[in-house]
Write a protein that holds these residues in place. Structure first.
Motif, PDB file in Angstrom:
ATOM      1  N   LEU A 582      74.504  17.856  78.737  1.00 61.55           N
ATOM      2  CA  LEU A 582      74.600  18.113  77.217  1.00 61.55           C
ATOM      3  C   LEU A 582      73.492  17.742  76.525  1.00 61.55           C
ATOM      4  CD1 LEU A 582      78.144  16.634  76.790  1.00 61.55           C
ATOM      5  CD2 LEU A 582      77.489  18.872  77.041  1.00 61.55           C
ATOM      6  N   GLU A 583      73.136  18.281  75.321  1.00 57.58           N
ATOM      7  CA  GLU A 583      72.015  17.846  74.493  1.00 57.58           C
ATOM      8  C   GLU A 583      72.756  16.526  73.729  1.00 57.58           C
ATOM      9  OE1 GLU A 583      70.606  20.793  72.159  1.00 57.58           O
ATOM     10  OE2 GLU A 583      70.142  22.133  73.988  1.00 57.58           O
ATOM     11  N   VAL A 584      72.136  15.241  73.912  1.00 53.57           N
ATOM     12  CA  VAL A 584      72.414  13.981  73.332  1.00 53.57           C
ATOM     13  C   VAL A 584      71.397  13.478  72.560  1.00 53.57           C
ATOM     14  CG1 VAL A 584      73.541  11.997  73.555  1.00 53.57           C
ATOM     15  CG2 VAL A 584      74.136  13.848  75.106  1.00 53.57           C
ATOM     16  N   VAL A 585      71.659  12.978  71.147  1.00 50.86           N
ATOM     17  CA  VAL A 585      70.543  12.505  70.357  1.00 50.86           C
ATOM     18  C   VAL A 585      71.019  11.006  70.285  1.00 50.86           C
ATOM     19  CG1 VAL A 585      69.453  12.248  68.321  1.00 50.86           C
ATOM     20  CG2 VAL A 585      69.744  14.384  69.344  1.00 50.86           C
ATOM     21  N   ALA A 586      70.416   9.942  70.537  1.00 49.42           N
ATOM     22  CA  ALA A 586      70.708   8.400  70.444  1.00 49.42           C
ATOM     23  C   ALA A 586      69.934   8.044  69.653  1.00 49.42           C
ATOM     24  CB  ALA A 586      70.803   7.748  71.682  1.00 49.42           C
ATOM     25  N   ALA A 587      70.496   7.243  68.434  1.00 52.42           N
ATOM     26  CA  ALA A 587      69.831   6.361  67.599  1.00 52.42           C
ATOM     27  C   ALA A 587      70.192   4.757  67.593  1.00 52.42           C
ATOM     28  CB  ALA A 587      70.231   6.827  66.202  1.00 52.42           C
ATOM     29  N   TYR A 588      68.961   3.882  67.910  1.00 48.41           N
ATOM     30  CA  TYR A 588      69.187   2.535  67.939  1.00 48.41           C
ATOM     31  C   TYR A 588      68.781   1.789  66.639  1.00 48.41           C
ATOM     32  CZ  TYR A 588      69.830   4.091  72.871  1.00 48.41           C
ATOM     33  OH  TYR A 588      70.100   4.791  74.028  1.00 48.41           O
ATOM     34  N   PRO A 589      69.340   0.610  66.518  1.00 46.22           N
ATOM     35  CA  PRO A 589      68.463  -0.145  65.390  1.00 46.22           C
ATOM     36  C   PRO A 589      67.163  -0.695  66.140  1.00 46.22           C
ATOM     37  CG  PRO A 589      70.729  -0.724  65.721  1.00 46.22           C
ATOM     38  CD  PRO A 589      70.716   0.167  66.911  1.00 46.22           C
ATOM     39  N   GLU A 590      66.182  -1.005  65.146  1.00 46.92           N
ATOM     40  CA  GLU A 590      64.937  -1.350  65.422  1.00 46.92           C
ATOM     41  C   GLU A 590      65.042  -2.553  66.313  1.00 46.92           C
ATOM     42  OE1 GLU A 590      62.215  -0.147  61.577  1.00 46.92           O
ATOM     43  OE2 GLU A 590      62.849  -2.308  61.742  1.00 46.92           O
ATOM     44  N   GLY A 591      64.184  -2.374  67.387  1.00 48.35           N
ATOM     45  CA  GLY A 591      64.113  -3.566  68.271  1.00 48.35           C
ATOM     46  C   GLY A 591      65.035  -3.165  69.475  1.00 48.35           C
ATOM     47  N   ALA A 592      65.902  -2.365  69.420  1.00 52.72           N
ATOM     48  CA  ALA A 592      67.023  -2.440  70.465  1.00 52.72           C
ATOM     49  C   ALA A 592      67.025  -1.184  71.494  1.00 52.72           C
ATOM     50  CB  ALA A 592      68.368  -2.277  69.996  1.00 52.72           C
ATOM     51  N   ALA A 593      66.010  -0.320  71.126  1.00 51.13           N
ATOM     52  CA  ALA A 593      65.799   0.837  72.077  1.00 51.13           C
ATOM     53  C   ALA A 593      65.423   0.368  73.465  1.00 51.13           C
ATOM     54  CB  ALA A 593      64.829   1.937  71.332  1.00 51.13           C
ATOM     55  N   PRO A 594      66.296   1.254  74.531  1.00 50.19           N
ATOM     56  CA  PRO A 594      65.674   0.890  75.799  1.00 50.19           C
ATOM     57  C   PRO A 594      64.653   1.431  76.431  1.00 50.19           C
ATOM     58  CG  PRO A 594      67.327   2.544  75.804  1.00 50.19           C
ATOM     59  CD  PRO A 594      67.328   2.049  74.429  1.00 50.19           C
ATOM     60  N   ASP A 595      64.169   2.453  75.762  1.00 49.60           N
ATOM     61  CA  ASP A 595      62.509   3.001  76.157  1.00 49.60           C
ATOM     62  C   ASP A 595      61.805   3.358  75.033  1.00 49.60           C
ATOM     63  OD1 ASP A 595      63.580   5.393  75.781  1.00 49.60           O
ATOM     64  OD2 ASP A 595      64.864   5.249  77.443  1.00 49.60           O
ATOM     65  N   ALA A 596      60.824   3.742  75.137  1.00 52.19           N
ATOM     66  CA  ALA A 596      59.744   4.127  74.136  1.00 52.19           C
ATOM     67  C   ALA A 596      60.191   5.505  73.542  1.00 52.19           C
ATOM     68  CB  ALA A 596      58.422   4.300  74.533  1.00 52.19           C
ATOM     69  N   GLN A 597      60.746   6.310  74.338  1.00 53.82           N
ATOM     70  CA  GLN A 597      60.951   7.747  73.729  1.00 53.82           C
ATOM     71  C   GLN A 597      62.505   7.757  72.923  1.00 53.82           C
ATOM     72  OE1 GLN A 597      60.486   6.936  77.314  1.00 53.82           O
ATOM     73  NE2 GLN A 597      58.352   8.091  77.121  1.00 53.82           N
ATOM     74  N   ALA A 598      63.318   6.385  72.924  1.00 53.34           N
ATOM     75  CA  ALA A 598      64.511   6.537  72.156  1.00 53.34           C
ATOM     76  C   ALA A 598      63.977   6.397  70.518  1.00 53.34           C
ATOM     77  CB  ALA A 598      65.225   5.281  72.565  1.00 53.34           C
ATOM     78  N   SER A 599      64.908   7.209  69.725  1.00 52.48           N
ATOM     79  CA  SER A 599      64.931   6.938  68.440  1.00 52.48           C
ATOM     80  C   SER A 599      65.494   5.795  67.710  1.00 52.48           C
ATOM     81  CB  SER A 599      65.591   8.274  67.896  1.00 52.48           C
ATOM     82  OG  SER A 599      65.314   8.170  66.380  1.00 52.48           O
ATOM     83  N   GLU A 600      64.710   4.973  66.725  1.00 54.13           N
ATOM     84  CA  GLU A 600      65.161   3.874  66.199  1.00 54.13           C
ATOM     85  C   GLU A 600      65.278   4.112  64.754  1.00 54.13           C
ATOM     86  OE1 GLU A 600      62.428   0.729  67.171  1.00 54.13           O
ATOM     87  OE2 GLU A 600      63.325   0.374  69.349  1.00 54.13           O
ATOM     88  N   TYR A 601      65.999   3.348  63.886  1.00 50.74           N
ATOM     89  CA  TYR A 601      65.766   3.357  62.457  1.00 50.74           C
ATOM     90  C   TYR A 601      66.073   1.829  61.978  1.00 50.74           C
ATOM     91  CZ  TYR A 601      71.090   2.235  62.903  1.00 50.74           C
ATOM     92  OH  TYR A 601      72.273   1.812  63.255  1.00 50.74           O
TER      93      TYR A 601
END
Length: 716
Positions: A582-601
């Protein structure tokens, strides 16, 4: 907590359940490796308290009295005075042996131990010519002060000569019989037997002395009081005797009764004589009035008057003799006939004198004077006789009055003395009865306090079984029981959301899936972590693949507090869905992303500027959007994207407790969106997730959804 849960809890900590009992059992085994041998002996005594024979016959079976007697006896055996006396006699017996060993009293090790306890000089000072003298020296030295060696030995924890050691002499009544059993254990078999012998002798002597001293004190009291009462009684009787002797009283009550009776008779006789005297005197006066002239003068001649006076004297004496003779007073029995004869003579003499001087035959009235003179003589004799009797009776009446005045006060005094005698007699008899009862009780105590040794103490040949095995087993079992009880108690007190059923019951949300604790390595195929992630991903995909589900399907992941495992949940869910194609897009709060490629807001900026879901996910195309929101109770979270979400997943840590404020935060978030809210339990152990995973795994597996399905659906 069910039985299955309890067993699972114990099995989960099986290492602790084995380690603690093993450690305690090993410790008890090591600590008891130097356990000494102990020998036990016993003796049995017959008391006769309940069914023995006494002076009154068989003993009365009074439950409370019997129990009281046995309690007194057993407490006397266990008293400190008895223990001290046994310790004195035991030590004196061992000192008396000096260096000559008597195997019947103690062994060589015990003798050497005694020499180590007391120095040679002290042993020599305490040893007397006889054992009784040694006992006196030991007792005197131990009670001299509280700092000497012997006092410290008696009050120490010495296993032979201390009061503490002798406190292990156990005494108990054998069921409801008259028998008492004593038992004792010691390291030396001879000392064990000898200690029981001395204990029996000492407490029997004390018991007998105690009972005998009680009655002896009472007997001495009654003997003294009885002697005093006897002295008082003797003194009262002496006063009674002296009073009767001084007042000439033989029998006061009979005497007064006799006097009263005689007085009444005397009063009647006086009345009768007075009447007769008055009648005779009246007749005599009438006759004297009838006589006239020379006939009347004839009655006054000197010769006749002399004879008349003599006659009156004799009649008075006769009346006195007759009256006093009737009252049984001293009188000469021969005087009465003599006096009666003399009265007859005087009467005849007076009649002769009257006849000789008679000169006139007829009276004035024509009555012969001879007849009047004879009648006068008869009335004169009757008058003088009655007068004499009356005078004697009046004198006797006066004597009666004097006797009454004398006897009246004597009665009150005599009554008081008799009351004193009666009271003293009653007191004496009462004390004498009590004295006899006390002497009988003393004799009865001599019979009942003669305790008989039915089974004397024996010399034990074999040591008693040690307590090592019991201590080891008890330590192991106690450790196991303590650990198991502690674990079960903690389990019962545990209010955490440890399994899906508890989450559903306390939060009111359906449980979508469970998530194991984070691991440093990817889960192995067909492992619990792999099954849990696969189950969670299938549940999300099933909801996203329904006919009315929009594309892209937006899933929000929330929690009421920090540290609930949201980031781990999002990253695990994204990884598993991507693994499924599946194509999945994940968004995390700032400072909570598990890796550098993850999207944060930025959550605060997104909340203030009301960012929509597309801006948070940066308009990246995908089949599945997963957005992690900050903690509802602790951080600021954006509200604008909530209406655009199609599913809310509440991450709940299994080790936490659900509180009312968590429920209130959940109600607030549900009021902002129409999307269904389901719970995901994080940090769950494998055995706690069986009720969810087993149920799911029992169903036939669906084939994995491929990317083609999503493409066809997007084209449609």
């Amino acid at each position: 907590m069910s039985l299955t849960d309890a067993l699972r809890l114990l099995l989960r900590h099986w290492k602790l359940l084995l380690a603690v009992p093993l450690a305690l059992g090993t410790t008890a085994f090591l600590l008891t490796r130097h356990e000494k041998k102990v020998y036990t002996s016993e003796t049995t005594l017959y008391t006769g308290i309940a069914s023995g024979y006494t002076l009154k016959g068989n003993a009365e079976t009074d439950f409370f009295t019997t129990n009281n007697a046995f309690d007194n006896l057993l407490n006397l055996i266990k008293s400190r005075e008895t223990k001290e006396e046994v310790a004195y006699q035991l030590l004196a017996c061992h000192l008396q042996m000096k260096d000559q060993l008597d195997p019947a009293l103690l062994n060589w090790n015990s003798l050497m131990r005694l020499h180590g306890l007391l120095p040679a000089e002290l042993r020599r000072r305490l040893t007397g010519p006889t054992q009784a003298a040694t006992v006196e020296r030991v007792r005197a030295y131990a009670s001299a002060n509280d700092t000497n060696e012997l006092y410290r030995l008696i009050n120490s924890f010495d296993p032979v000569y201390s009061v503490d050691a002798l406190g292990h002499v156990n005494a108990a009544r054998i069921q409801s019989s008259d028998l008492i059993k004593l038992d004792y254990e010691a390291e030396d078999p001879a000392i064990c037997r000898h200690t029981l012998l001395l204990t029996t002798e000492v407490f029997i002597g004390k018991y007998r002395g105690l009972r005998m001293d009680q009655t002896a004190t009472v007997i001495r009291y009654y003997e003294a009081e009885t002697a005093k009462a006897l002295q008082v009684l003797n003194a009262a009787e002496e006063r009674f005797l002296a009073f009767n002797r001084d007042n000439n009283i033989i029998n006061y009550y009979e005497q007064t009764k006799y006097i009263a009776g005689e007085r009444e008779g005397l009063y009647a006789d006086i009345t009768k004589i007075q009447m007769q005297y008055a009648a005779a005197k009246a007749r005599l006066g009438a006759i004297e009035q009838k006589l006239a002239g020379r006939n009347r003068a004839l009655l006054s001649t000197d010769e006749l008057l002399q004879q008349r006076r003599e006659l009156e004297q004799v009649q008075a004496e006769l009346a006195r003799q007759q009256l006093y003779g009737r009252l049984r007073e001293p009188a000469a029995p021969a005087d009465v006939p003599r006096l009666q004869a003399r009265i007859g003579e005087l009467t005849q003499t007076m009649r002769t004198t009257l006849n000789d001087h008679y000169s006139q035959l007829n009276s004035v009235e024509g009555i012969p004077s001879k007849g009047l003179i004879d009648e006068w003589l008869r009335n004169m004799l009757e008058t003088s006789d009655n007068k004499a009797k009356l005078d004697v009776m009046l004198r006797r009446k006066q004597e009666f009055m004097e006797e009454y005045h004398k006897m009246a006060p004597l009665g009150a005094t005599l009554k008081r003395i008799e009351r004193e005698i009666e009271l003293a007699q009653k007191t004496y008899f009462s004390l004498l009865t009590s004295l006899n009862d006390s002497r009988a009780s003393q004799q009865n105590n001599e019979l009942t306090t003669d305790l008989k040794v039915v089974a004397p103490p024996f010399l034990p040949l074999h040591a008693k079984g040690g307590k090592r095995l019991m201590l080891v087993a008890g330590g192991a079992f106690g450790g196991f029981f303590f650990v198991a009880t502690t674990l079960l108690g903690l389990g019962l007190l545990d209010k955490s959301l440890r399994k899906p059923s508890l989450v559903a019951a306390r939060t009111g949300l359906p449980v979508l899936g469970v998530l194991p604790p984070p691991a440093p390595t990817p889960p192995a195929p067909d492992s619990y972590a792999d099954s849990a992630l696969d189950h969670l991903a299938r549940q999300v995909i099933r909801r996203a693949s329904s006919q009315d589900a929009p594309t892209p399907y937006a899933v929000g992941v929330i929690s009421t507090r920090r540290g609930e495992g949201k980031t781990h949940l999002v990253s695990s869910l994204v990884a598993r869905c991507q693994r499924l194609g599946l194509e999945v897009v994940a968004a995390y709060p700032e400072g909570a992303a598990p890796d550098a490629q993850a999207s944060e807001y930025p959550p605060v900026v997104a909340a203030v500027q009301r960012w929509p879901l597309a801006r948070i996910t940066q308009n990246r195309p995908a089949h599945l959007l997963v957005v992690e929101l900050p903690a509802l109770l602790e951080d600021t979270y954006p509200v604008a994207p909530l209406p655009e979400l199609h599913l809310l997943l509440l991450a709940v840590r299994s080790s936490r407790v659900w509180e009312p404020k968590d429920g209130q935060a959940l109600q607030d978030i549900r009021s902002l969106t129409a999307a269904p809210v389901e719970a995901v339990l994080t940090g769950v152990e494998a055995y706690e997730s069986r009720e969810l995973l087993v149920q799911h795994e029992s169903r036939p597996r669906r084939p994995r959804l491929r990317l083609a399905f999503w493409r066809r659906r997007a084209t449609a």
